[in-house]
Design an enzyme around this catalytic site. Structure first.
Site, mmCIF file in Angstrom:
data_model
loop_
_atom_site.group_PDB
_atom_site.id
_atom_site.type_symbol
_atom_site.label_atom_id
_atom_site.label_comp_id
_atom_site.label_asym_id
_atom_site.label_seq_id
_atom_site.Cartn_x
_atom_site.Cartn_y
_atom_site.Cartn_z
ATOM 1 N N ARG A 21 0.815 -1.224 0.000
ATOM 2 C CA ARG A 21 0.000 0.000 0.000
ATOM 3 C C ARG A 21 0.845 1.268 0.000
ATOM 4 O O ARG A 21 0.555 2.203 -0.760
ATOM 5 C CB ARG A 21 -0.962 -0.020 1.187
ATOM 6 C CG ARG A 21 -2.100 -1.030 1.015
ATOM 7 C CD ARG A 21 -3.040 -1.019 2.207
ATOM 8 N NE ARG A 21 -2.347 -1.396 3.433
ATOM 9 C CZ ARG A 21 -2.884 -1.278 4.646
ATOM 10 N NH1 ARG A 21 -4.093 -0.772 4.803
ATOM 11 N NH2 ARG A 21 -2.207 -1.656 5.712
ATOM 12 N N ASN A 39 -6.428 -2.722 1.800
ATOM 13 C CA ASN A 39 -6.407 -4.182 1.834
ATOM 14 C C ASN A 39 -7.822 -4.697 1.993
ATOM 15 O O ASN A 39 -8.646 -4.067 2.657
ATOM 16 C CB ASN A 39 -5.617 -4.690 3.052
ATOM 17 C CG ASN A 39 -4.112 -4.498 2.903
ATOM 18 O OD1 ASN A 39 -3.599 -4.376 1.802
ATOM 19 N ND2 ASN A 39 -3.419 -4.482 4.020
#
Length: 769
Positions: A21, A39
């Site tokens: 990320r 996520n």
């Protein structure tokens, strides 16, 4: 001016716990895009919005340059309506969606160069911090309790971030942006010391104890190690006495590659393995005088690993020793201690304990690899740094749990995407505590993968503890022949399931379809789940069954009998057995009472080790064969001895007779050992080439624990290739029983798929292990 577009990118694989990320956010910032990344249980989802060229460039950057520890399985891009986001954000992990779609769990990763640099930088605020990590390193599998991978779903949940760590965690430009295990001196775990000088600084107390040749239990990433100076004969001998481990080699840890070079031979391939993110134990030729001879008695190799946690690096910074013995904290056959409340399992083994208060959720032992002649890694124990990463079956199949073997136990769990998730090394299933750890590890991996199997695969051996475990857990079961599982594990790791292969499966013990003990088998794999035994070592006896495994002179006596050799007292096995033993064994062999028939290549190696006087008492699995190989490496062939090969049956009798003749003529033992290795390679190549030709097969696979022997692996590989055949060897899972669960899973899943099996779950799962 380019039109604005918005796309969604969905990525699966090892994409959580590896800095994915933050990487997405940095790519978005570099291309001035808006959107978000998050996520969910099965993937990373991100949306990019902006001018088409910038969006396309961002997609290309993410696809071609993901985080170094990521492994992308799927990368899907779909168009989305414009959203008008004011900027780009990392948003909270999603809990909605398909809960049966789970992302892959990342393995534990050795301390990265950036963290090592900060660890020893007096100007850095994490200088000397024993738990320094970032998005590129640190514990993962052993601390994750749930998915999606966020701090509350790890054993770091109890350590609240201080203001400075929280600022780094939320800064997209920082290396620790959304790094779930980060901490510092102010907010992270703390070391503890229980031993001489209690009350002092733990690290300083530990280094003082190690310098003084004490044995220290050290809590690591996946469990406790027992450590002592590797250059001190008395310290290593004391550790052997306490662990009741008279001969099995110990692994050693060194500070860095330069330190490794001082005690063993490190070439380019070995350096790459040592310094990889997995940081396994690597088997290398030892340099004389580098460490105590007590570390690996009778062997020419050392198992060497580099310091891979901050605690290890800090310990070596305070020590002036070439290496530390670093072995699992357990008694022989029992599981590694990983819970603080189970330290009584190693009472009497350690003089002191260096611990810490970060819990370990699941145990994970060190991995072990060898280096092949071509520089490739040969996995011998697949655990820390690799587990629980899956192998792709490439075939849709029902979900199956495979329980593996009884020694070097690992299990495997398939999912409906055609992947096989492989556990870490769990130990010897004969120990009830290992069985408890096995059950807990199964529950945990089923929970993390949201997978509940419809059947349990197990070995055919009726007395294996793993077979008993499968029976106790009820539901449909699939018994898989041991050597068939070895062969299928090799095909599975090469993604060649369904292809024909002539499998040379050499190991110590495997229950055969005829009820005898196999171990020197040639199997023709001609279908997804079928095999035909097309060759084997000529049967011989194990007088006394398991007793013969521990005392290979008994096996040698039977082989001498079969070769027509008078067992006179000039032969080492006869001397070992003595007059009383010889009388008993002679009567036993004459009557066949208590004599277990076998075709085991591993037991043949044991017998020759006894015949040559190399090893007469086996105290750990494979000891006699390993010591025979190391002796053979120093020798040259002294005669052209050949085994008989008739209709696929390999008869060692002529070679046994030739070795006796060589002994009585005064030939050097190392030369006779090398001659035996060459004879096995020659006979195997002849038998395999003939069997492959008869079956119309052009691929030959080498599998089974005997192929941990690098001389044999190289000799047979070269001989088979010289016959124009393709050779497959293990590069992902071990050739030994540590890889057999993969083969069991493949066989069972393919059988069930062929039968159209879609029944309900057969194994229960408890939340978060």
């Amino acid at each position: 001016m380019s039109a604005h577009i918005r796309v969604r990118v969905s990525v699966t694989g090892v994409v959580q716990g590896v800095g994915f990320r933050p990487t997405v956010a940095r790519i978005a910032a570099a291309h001035r895009l808006s959107g978000f990344v998050r996520n969910d249980a099965g993937s990373v989802q991100c949306e990019f919005e902006g001018p088409r060229p910038q969006v396309d460039a961002a997609i290309h950057a993410l696809r071609t340059d993901p985080p170094p520890l990521a492994r992308i399985d799927t990368f899907d891009v779909t168009a989305r309506p414009l959203g008008g986001d004011p900027g780009f954000r990392i948003v909270d992990s999603a809990t909605s969606g398909d809960e049966n779609a789970r992302t892959l769990v990342p393995p534990d990763i050795a301390t990265c160069p950036d963290c090592r640099r900060e660890l020893f930088d007096p100007a850095d605020r994490r200088h000397g911090h024993p738990f320094i990590t970032c998005t590129n390193c640190g514990p993962r599998y052993t601390v994750i309790t749930d998915l999606p991978y966020d701090r509350p779903a790890t054993t770091m949940a109890g350590f609240a971030l201080c203001a400075r760590c929280a600022a780094e965690y939320t800064d997209p430009a920082d290396r620790r942006y959304h790094a779930q295990t980060i901490a510092c001196h102010d907010c992270g775990p703390q070391l503890t010391w229980d031993g001489p000088g209690s009350g002092g600084a733990p690290l300083e107390s530990a280094t003082a104890a190690l310098r003084a040749a004490m044995i220290v239990a050290i809590k690591g990433v996946g469990g406790y190690h027992l450590a002592c100076r590797a250059d001190d004969d008395e310290a290593v001998a004391a550790l052997r006495r306490r662990k009741n481990r008279p001969a099995k080699p110990f692994a050693v840890m060194v500070a860095d590659v330069d330190a490794a070079r001082r005690i063993c031979v490190v070439d380019t391939a070995a350096e790459q393995a040592l310094t990889s993110s997995a940081a396994p134990i690597v088997l290398r030729p030892a340099r004389p005088g580098g460490v105590s001879v007590e570390v690996a008695p009778g062997l020419g190799d050392l198992g060497v690993m580099l310091a891979y946690t901050p605690v290890h690096h800090l310990l070596f910074a305070g020590l002036d020793v070439p290496a530390l013995v670093m072995t699992s904290a357990n008694q022989g056959g029992s599981p590694i201690v990983f819970r603080d409340e189970n330290l009584d399992w190693i009472d009497g083994l350690a003089d002191a304990v260096l611990g810490h208060d970060r819990p370990i959720h699941v145990p994970c032992e060190d991995s072990v690899v060898g280096i092949a002649d071509d520089g490739a890694e040969i996995p011998l124990r697949r655990s820390r740094g690799y587990a629980p990463l899956p192998v792709a079956l490439d075939v849709p199949a029902p979900t199956v749990l495979a329980t593996g073997g009884d020694l070097k136990t690992t299990f495997a769990l398939t999912d409906e995407r055609g992947r096989v998730h492989l556990s870490s090394h769990l130990g010897d299933m004969a120990d009830p505590r290992t069985q408890d750890c096995f059950t807990a590890a199964v529950d945990h991996l089923m929970f993390l993968t949201a997978t509940v199997p419809v059947a349990v695969a197990h070995d055919m051996h009726p007395r294996y503890a793993t077979t008993g475990w499968a029976q106790r857990h009820g539901g449909p079961r699939e018994a898989v022949q041991h050597h068939h599982a070895h062969a299928m594990s090799l095909l599975a790791e090469h993604r060649l399931l369904g292809r024909p292969m002539l499998a040379i499966t050499y190991d110590g013990t495997g229950f055969g379809t005829d009820g005898t003990i196999w171990g020197g088998e040639l199997l023709a794999i001609t279908g997804a789940t079928e095999f035909t035994r097309v060759g084997h070592v000529a049967p011989f006896w194990l007088p006394g069954g398991e007793g013969a495994v521990r005392q290979p002179a008994r096996i040698a006596l039977d082989l001498l009998r079969r070769a027509g050799i008078d067992p006179a007292d000039d032969l080492p096995p006869v001397v070992t057995l003595g007059p009383t033993g010889m009388h008993v064994l002679t009567q036993q062999l004459a009557r066949g009472v208590g004599c277990v028939p076998t075709t085991s290549m591993g037991r043949l190696f044991d017998a020759v080790a006894s015949l040559l006087g190399v090893c007469q008492q086996v105290t750990y699995e494979g000891q006699a064969a390993v010591e025979l190989e190391h002796l053979a490496r120093r020798g040259r062939p002294c005669a052209a001895l050949r085994m008989d090969v008739t209709a696929g049956v390999i008869d060692p009798a002529p070679v046994i007779a030739g070795l006796v003749e060589g002994l009585r003529a005064g030939a050097a033992r190392e030369d006779l050992a090398r001659t035996f290795h060459d004879a096995v390679s020659d006979a195997t190549v002849r038998a395999a080439a003939a069997a492959a030709a008869d079956a119309g097969i052009t691929t030959v696979g080498l599998t089974g624990g005997v192929f941990a022997n690098r001389l044999l692996l190289a000799g047979i590989s070269a001989g088979v290739r010289a016959r124009g055949l393709t050779v497959l060897t293990h590069r992902v899972v071990p050739c030994n029983d540590g890889g057999v669960a993969l083969g069991q899973a493949a066989v069972a899943a393919l059988r069930l798929a062929a039968a159209g099996e879609r029944s309900g779950p057969c194994v229960s799962v408890s939340p978060a292990g």
